[in-house]
Design an enzyme around this catalytic site. Structure first.
Site, mmCIF file in Angstrom:
data_model
loop_
_atom_site.group_PDB
_atom_site.id
_atom_site.type_symbol
_atom_site.label_atom_id
_atom_site.label_comp_id
_atom_site.label_asym_id
_atom_site.label_seq_id
_atom_site.Cartn_x
_atom_site.Cartn_y
_atom_site.Cartn_z
ATOM 1 N N HIS A 44 3.317 3.269 1.497
ATOM 2 C CA HIS A 44 2.475 4.120 2.337
ATOM 3 C C HIS A 44 2.748 3.846 3.811
ATOM 4 C CE1 HIS A 44 -1.775 5.139 3.970
ATOM 5 N NE2 HIS A 44 -0.951 6.168 4.115
ATOM 6 N N ASN B 115 -7.013 2.981 4.123
ATOM 7 C CA ASN B 115 -7.867 4.155 3.923
ATOM 8 C C ASN B 115 -9.145 3.829 3.162
ATOM 9 O OD1 ASN B 115 -6.468 6.064 5.407
ATOM 10 N ND2 ASN B 115 -5.074 6.515 3.743
ATOM 11 N N SER C 93 -1.283 8.310 0.295
ATOM 12 C CA SER C 93 -2.202 7.504 1.094
ATOM 13 C C SER C 93 -3.398 7.020 0.290
ATOM 14 C CB SER C 93 -2.704 8.324 2.292
ATOM 15 O OG SER C 93 -3.380 9.492 1.853
ATOM 16 N N GLU D 10 2.065 -0.077 3.635
ATOM 17 C CA GLU D 10 1.394 -0.681 2.486
ATOM 18 C C GLU D 10 2.311 -0.516 1.264
ATOM 19 O OE1 GLU D 10 -3.361 -0.149 3.088
ATOM 20 O OE2 GLU D 10 -2.248 1.699 2.674
#
Length: 284
Positions: free
Chosen positions: A140, A190, A119, A152
């Site tokens: 991800h 993130n 992540s 992602e």
């Protein structure tokens, strides 16, 4: 190229979710972990989900039987040798990930793409340890994988365009929506989300509001579907602290410094939903 056989390393929440969606779109899946109890728990969670849906009339018994037949659990990494794509979904420790990728390079066929579900960590660094950096990419997924549509896709410094294309196509085959993100700590989601959650922890620690009031403020004032501190508990406070620490080291910017309140919760072993306590008490 369509993926016919998918390998997943890690039978935890994310790995099991990836394996589940793979089987559901008609792919044969092998899920591997270091201990049979982890494999059994992961497979039981997947098949249990199918059985619940069958009981609700959302799946037929024939579908459940077909899905179950296409899912194999194993503790042998060698069982991944004939996979078209292998996705690593173990815990966020870059040294362990690098070791896994090096091992996979000696097992998988030369053309096999190996992806990491990290992540936040560096795809380039993971790829460099693999022996096939051109065939390594970030993929991800988001929790819960069967529900969340986004993936992602993150190329490393040496990732080939063909590898990126295969990852994007694999996402579509898994009925997910891929977006391409440049390699940077946290990628897109993130990079934006972790500072927001950390700031909520800082506000809590400073007594700006109770956990409930902070969460209600963001749900009702910013139309968030879940409050930030409840989301912290869902993600896992240890995971959040690890990513915040990583951001702080990588960027060298004090704005990413982890909240003291977050550190204290982790030191106390109150990691959120998975331990029963975090910013909220789930034992009551």
């Amino acid at each position: 190229m369509a993926i016919k056989k998918l390998g997943v390393v890690g039978a935890g929440t994310m790995g099991a979710g990836i394996a589940q969606v793979g089987v559901q779109v008609g792919i044969s899946v092998v899920i591997v972990d270091v201990d049979q109890k982890f494999v059994d728990r992961g497979v039981k969670g997947i098949t249990g989900s199918w059985q619940k849906n069958a009981a609700k009339g959302k799946l037929t018994e024939e579908q459940v039987a077909r899905y179950t037949a296409n899912l194999k659990g194993s503790v042998k990494m060698d069982d991944l040798k004939d996979c078209d794509l292998v996705i690593e979904a173990i815990f966020e420790n870059i040294d362990v990930k690098k070791k896994v990728f090096k091992e996979l390079d000696g097992i998988c066929a030369p053309g096999t793409v190996i992806a990491s579900n990290t992540s936040a960590l560096s795809i380039t660094e993971i790829a460099a340890a693999s022996g096939r950096p051109d065939r390594v990419v970030g993929m991800h997924f988001f929790n819960p994988v069967p529900v969340m549509k986004l993936v992602e896709v993150i190329p490393g410094e040496e990732t080939s365009e063909a590898t990126v294309n295969l990852a994007m196509e694999a996402c579509l085959q898994l009925q997910k929506t891929p977006i391409k993100a440049a390699e940077a700590p946290g990628f897109i989601v993130n990079r934006l989300l972790v500072p927001y959650l950390n700031e909520a922890c800082i506000a809590y620690g400073e007594g700006v509001g109770s956990a409930k009031d902070i969460d209600e403020a963001m749900k009702l004032g910013a139309n968030m579907p879940i409050g930030p501190l409840a989301l912290c508990d869902m993600v896992g406070l240890d995971v959040l602290l690890m990513v915040a620490d990583y951001f702080h080291r990588e960027f060298g910017d004090s704005k990413y410094r982890p909240a003291l309140a977050l550190k204290q919760k982790v030191r106390a072993g109150n990691l959120g939903m998975k331990t029963g306590k975090g910013f909220y008490d789930y034992t009551k």
